[in-house]
Design an enzyme around this catalytic site. Structure first.
Site, PDB file in Angstrom:
ATOM      1  N   ILE A  43     -10.525   4.578  -0.825  1.00  0.00           N
ATOM      2  CA  ILE A  43     -11.771   4.780  -0.080  1.00  0.00           C
ATOM      3  C   ILE A  43     -11.441   4.595   1.391  1.00  0.00           C
ATOM      4  CG2 ILE A  43     -14.151   3.995   0.247  1.00  0.00           C
ATOM      5  CD1 ILE A  43     -13.967   2.822  -2.652  1.00  0.00           C
ATOM      6  N   CYS A  53      -6.891   0.901  -0.660  1.00  0.00           N
ATOM      7  CA  CYS A  53      -6.101   1.661  -1.631  1.00  0.00           C
ATOM      8  C   CYS A  53      -6.718   1.595  -3.032  1.00  0.00           C
ATOM      9  CB  CYS A  53      -4.692   1.079  -1.733  1.00  0.00           C
ATOM     10  SG  CYS A  53      -3.683   1.276  -0.276  1.00  0.00           S
ATOM     11  N   GLU A  55      -5.326   1.063  -5.960  1.00  0.00           N
ATOM     12  CA  GLU A  55      -4.866  -0.025  -6.823  1.00  0.00           C
ATOM     13  C   GLU A  55      -5.641  -1.310  -6.539  1.00  0.00           C
ATOM     14  OE1 GLU A  55      -3.162   1.977  -4.882  1.00  0.00           O
ATOM     15  OE2 GLU A  55      -1.156   2.411  -5.653  1.00  0.00           O
ATOM     16  N   CYS A  84       1.896   1.178  -2.551  1.00  0.00           N
ATOM     17  CA  CYS A  84       2.371   0.633  -1.279  1.00  0.00           C
ATOM     18  C   CYS A  84       2.687  -0.856  -1.430  1.00  0.00           C
ATOM     19  CB  CYS A  84       1.327   0.852  -0.186  1.00  0.00           C
ATOM     20  SG  CYS A  84      -0.056  -0.296  -0.258  1.00  0.00           S
ATOM     21  N   CYS A  87      -0.289  -3.313  -2.023  1.00  0.00           N
ATOM     22  CA  CYS A  87      -0.826  -3.239  -3.391  1.00  0.00           C
ATOM     23  C   CYS A  87       0.132  -3.878  -4.385  1.00  0.00           C
ATOM     24  CB  CYS A  87      -1.110  -1.792  -3.782  1.00  0.00           C
ATOM     25  SG  CYS A  87      -2.564  -1.138  -2.931  1.00  0.00           S
TER      26      CYS A  87
HETATM   27  N1  THU Z   1      -3.096   4.796  -0.755  1.00  0.00           N
HETATM   28  C1  THU Z   1      -3.460   4.265  -1.959  1.00  0.00           C
HETATM   29  O1  THU Z   1      -4.592   4.415  -2.393  1.00  0.00           O
HETATM   30  N2  THU Z   1      -2.530   3.554  -2.635  1.00  0.00           N
HETATM   31  C2  THU Z   1      -1.257   3.317  -2.212  1.00  0.00           C
HETATM   32  O2  THU Z   1      -0.521   2.584  -2.861  1.00  0.00           O
HETATM   33  C3  THU Z   1      -0.775   3.948  -0.993  1.00  0.00           C
HETATM   34  C4  THU Z   1      -1.775   4.668  -0.180  1.00  0.00           C
HETATM   35  C5  THU Z   1      -4.091   5.560   0.012  1.00  0.00           C
HETATM   36  C6  THU Z   1      -4.495   4.955   1.310  1.00  0.00           C
HETATM   37  C7  THU Z   1      -4.968   6.165   2.068  1.00  0.00           C
HETATM   38  O3  THU Z   1      -6.302   6.414   1.738  1.00  0.00           O
HETATM   39  C8  THU Z   1      -4.115   7.305   1.529  1.00  0.00           C
HETATM   40  O4  THU Z   1      -3.575   6.844   0.303  1.00  0.00           O
HETATM   41  C9  THU Z   1      -3.006   7.758   2.439  1.00  0.00           C
HETATM   42  O5  THU Z   1      -2.220   6.712   2.831  1.00  0.00           O
END
Ligand code: THU
Length: 123
Positions: A43, A53, A55, A84, A87
């Site tokens: 979001i 993120c 997760e 990432c 997370c």
């Molecule tokens: N993002 C995630 O939802 N999870 C991750 O582990 C890495 C990145 C999202 C954050 C952002 O909205 C988009 O991916 C690009 O970085």
């Protein structure tokens, strides 16, 4: 619930993503000890660093519903990217060394233990 089934749920969650700035949608499906599936999606916010993120949305959502024990998590992105660093840390703290199922949109599925993604967690 097997890997493919959980990944299917994560794919579904990915459709709920609010990724209007990055256009990079992420879906997560967290399996609780009672075999419940908790969704997460990324979001994004106009104030970029406040983005959350997928997760962490899943983990925080589960905890806020009183669900605190987890078996596994599935994460789906268009290219099968792994979670990432932030997370990884949060997942390790709240879920421990669970299997992390990863998939891209072509159905390339893999599984890695969280401790292998985060070998020296801050504990
Ligand atoms: N993002 C995630 O939802 N999870 C991750 O582990 C890495 C990145 C999202 C954050 C952002 O909205 C988009 O991916 C690009 O970085």
């Amino acid at each position: 619930m097997n890997r493919s089934q959980l990944i299917k749920q994560a794919k579904k969650a990915r459709n709920f993503a609010k990724a209007q700035y990055s256009n990079y949608q992420v879906g997560a499906a967290l399996l609780t000890e009672d075999d419940e599936v908790i969704y997460g999606c990324n979001i994004e916010s106009k104030a970029y660093p406040t983005t959350m993120c997928a997760e962490r949305v899943a983990i925080f959502s589960a905890i806020s519903q009183g669900k605190i024990k987890f078996k596994s998590i599935a994460v789906v992105t268009k290219d099968g990217s792994t979670p990432c660093g932030g997370c990884r840390q949060v997942m390790f703290e709240y879920a421990g060394d669970i299997p992390v199922h990863i998939s891209d949109l072509d159905g390339n599925e893999s599984t890695v233990q969280l401790i292998d993604l985060l070998p020296y967690p801050f504990v």
